[in-house]
Design an enzyme around this catalytic site. Structure first.
Site, PDB file in Angstrom:
ATOM      1  N   ASP A 188       0.860  -1.199   0.000  1.00  0.00           N
ATOM      2  CA  ASP A 188       0.000   0.000   0.000  1.00  0.00           C
ATOM      3  C   ASP A 188       0.887   1.237   0.000  1.00  0.00           C
ATOM      4  O   ASP A 188       1.663   1.455   0.933  1.00  0.00           O
ATOM      5  CB  ASP A 188      -0.905  -0.008   1.239  1.00  0.00           C
ATOM      6  N   LYS A 262     -13.970   1.388   2.643  1.00  0.00           N
ATOM      7  CA  LYS A 262     -13.967   1.937   4.002  1.00  0.00           C
ATOM      8  C   LYS A 262     -15.225   2.779   4.104  1.00  0.00           C
ATOM      9  O   LYS A 262     -15.407   3.733   3.329  1.00  0.00           O
ATOM     10  CB  LYS A 262     -12.748   2.836   4.235  1.00  0.00           C
TER      11      LYS A 262
HETATM   12  O1  OSB Z   1      -4.371   3.205   3.730  1.00  0.00           O
HETATM   13  O2  OSB Z   1      -5.268   1.482   4.504  1.00  0.00           O
HETATM   14  C1  OSB Z   1      -4.748   2.584   4.704  1.00  0.00           C
HETATM   15  C2  OSB Z   1      -4.448   3.253   8.463  1.00  0.00           C
HETATM   16  C3  OSB Z   1      -4.718   4.601   8.490  1.00  0.00           C
HETATM   17  C4  OSB Z   1      -4.953   5.268   7.313  1.00  0.00           C
HETATM   18  C5  OSB Z   1      -4.921   4.590   6.098  1.00  0.00           C
HETATM   19  C6  OSB Z   1      -4.670   3.234   6.053  1.00  0.00           C
HETATM   20  C7  OSB Z   1      -4.392   2.559   7.255  1.00  0.00           C
HETATM   21  C8  OSB Z   1      -4.040   1.146   7.335  1.00  0.00           C
HETATM   22  C9  OSB Z   1      -4.291   0.458   8.663  1.00  0.00           C
HETATM   23  O3  OSB Z   1      -3.484   0.538   6.452  1.00  0.00           O
HETATM   24  C10 OSB Z   1      -5.273  -0.635   8.588  1.00  0.00           C
HETATM   25  C11 OSB Z   1      -5.692  -1.089   9.977  1.00  0.00           C
HETATM   26  O4  OSB Z   1      -6.631  -0.499  10.549  1.00  0.00           O
HETATM   27  O5  OSB Z   1      -5.081  -2.023  10.493  1.00  0.00           O
HETATM   28 MG    MG Z   2      -4.814   2.106   1.949  1.00  0.00          MG
END
Ligand code: OSB
Ligand code: MG
Length: 368
Positions: A188, A262
């Site tokens: 990511d 999300k």
């Molecule tokens: O991009 O998925 C993302 C956490 C904060 C903001 C963006 C992201 C994330 C994570 C964490 O990847 C995922 C989790 O809650 O474990």
């Molecule tokens: Mg992400």
């Protein structure tokens, strides 16, 4: 449901370990917890804005402003029928999806409690437990990354996502793949690249990754189409999909092969469900993203991920991956098959630990 009072709690919870992404490093998780009272019942929601606009333009401060000054007057004292009725009342507020989604979650909790149904039942969920993975932040060295991933694999996570950014991408991903030749692995970038980087990132295509998440700009769809055309690995969009309409654009433009859902980013659970349905009609798999939620948002994510087209494992890890003490009495644990069990109680199916909530609260606003 007559909305009788609303309380906003701006909370800050220490994370067990710092979480680093291409846009910054978090040691604490800020959020806004929303408590709505209606007809003798209390519903809870979580607004997943954080203390900075690195992932999304909203922050807890902008969310508190929009929640108090714009969303509250549209619903306080009103009779809200359901989530779609709530969405219709929100049309005069552009954007601010994270703020809207927090309130919608509390309404779903109330609806479930009133009807004696879990969110999974209300959403038409089909799974009692959902496959999950872990999202691993950027580490100082590839060796440290492999060590951290090893810890999570030993905990039982069968799918690992690593965060990447320029200078911490190909070598890091290769190191993890070498250490774990068979694990389900994905990366990511949180919008850290442009098309100029595509050729340099091409070795990622040889690592048998499940997907490459949001390599390019957070408001882009078209360049992701060009990026996807160069890669065999599926591109997955996160930041860019801010509504069910944007999901349709991305599908029609062939900008991705997978969508991260999300509810916060999309503006509410109802919008997450609509996005799920649109993707399903196009045979595009989705999975449930995470925002380091408390037990409240985690319960909501599990209910959403129980829907049929959530085909890939979600970023919904066990409570002990994030917090030593959560604000719900219930803690989510990882089952031995890398799943987490979907709550079955009415509404979100979790109860709030009021002492914990109080201890994490920085500011509290009550409107009635
Ligand atoms: O991009 O998925 C993302 C956490 C904060 C903001 C963006 C992201 C994330 C994570 C964490 O990847 C995922 C989790 O809650 O474990
Ligand atoms: Mg992400």
């Amino acid at each position: 449901m007559k909305i009788e009072s609303i309380t906003f709690y701006n909370i800050s919870m220490p994370l067990i370990a710092p979480f680093e992404t291409s846009f910054g490093r978090a040691v604490e998780r800020e959020a806004v917890i929303i408590e709505i009272r209606s007809e003798g019942l209390t519903g809870y929601g979580e607004c997943v804005a954080s203390d900075n606009p690195g992932y999304n333009y909203e922050t807890v401060t902008t969310a508190m402003h929009i929640l108090k000054d714009f969303i509250t007057p549209l619903i306080l004292g009103k009779d809200i029928k359901d989530a779609l009725d709530f969405q219709e009342r929100m049309v005069s507020i552009r954007g601010h999806h994270l703020a809207k989604a927090g309130v919608e979650m509390a309404l779903w909790d109330l609806i479930g409690k009133r009807e004696g149904k879990s969110l999974k039942q209300l959403f038409g969920g089909v799974r009692d437990k959902v496959e999950v993975g872990v999202s691993v932040g950027i580490q100082a060295t590839p060796e440290k990354l492999v060590e951290t991933v090893t810890g999570f694999v030993n905990d039982g996570y069968a799918r690992v996502k690593i965060k990447i950014k320029p200078g911490k991408d190909v070598a890091d991903s290769q190191a993890v793949r070498k250490a774990f030749p068979n694990i389900r692995l994905q990366v990511d970038a949180n919008s850290a690249y442009s098309m100029d980087d595509a050729d340099r990132l091409k070795p990622l295509d040889d690592l048998n990754l499940l997907l490459i998440e949001q390599p390019l700009f957070e408001d882009d769809i078209w360049d992701h189409h060009k990026f996807q055309a160069k890669f065999n690995t599926p591109v997955c969009l996160d930041e860019s999909i801010i509504s069910p309409r944007h999901a349709r654009y991305a599908i029609e433009m062939k900008a991705c092969k997978i969508i991260n859902i999300k509810a916060g980013r999309l503006g509410g659970l109802s919008q997450g469900i609509m996005t799920h349905d649109i993707a399903q009609q196009s045979n595009m798999p989705v999975w449930c993203g995470g925002m380091l939620e408390t037990g409240i948002g985690r319960a909501s994510n599990l209910a959403l991920a129980s829907m049929p087209n959530f085909i890939l494992p979600g970023d919904v890890s066990a409570s002990d991956r994030y917090y030593t003490r959560d604000i719900t009495h219930e803690r989510f644990v990882l089952n031995s098959d890398s799943t987490i069990t979907v709550p079955t109680g009415p509404g979100l199916g979790v109860t709030v630990d009021e002492d914990a909530l109080k201890s994490y609260t920085r500011a509290k606003v009550v409107v009635n």
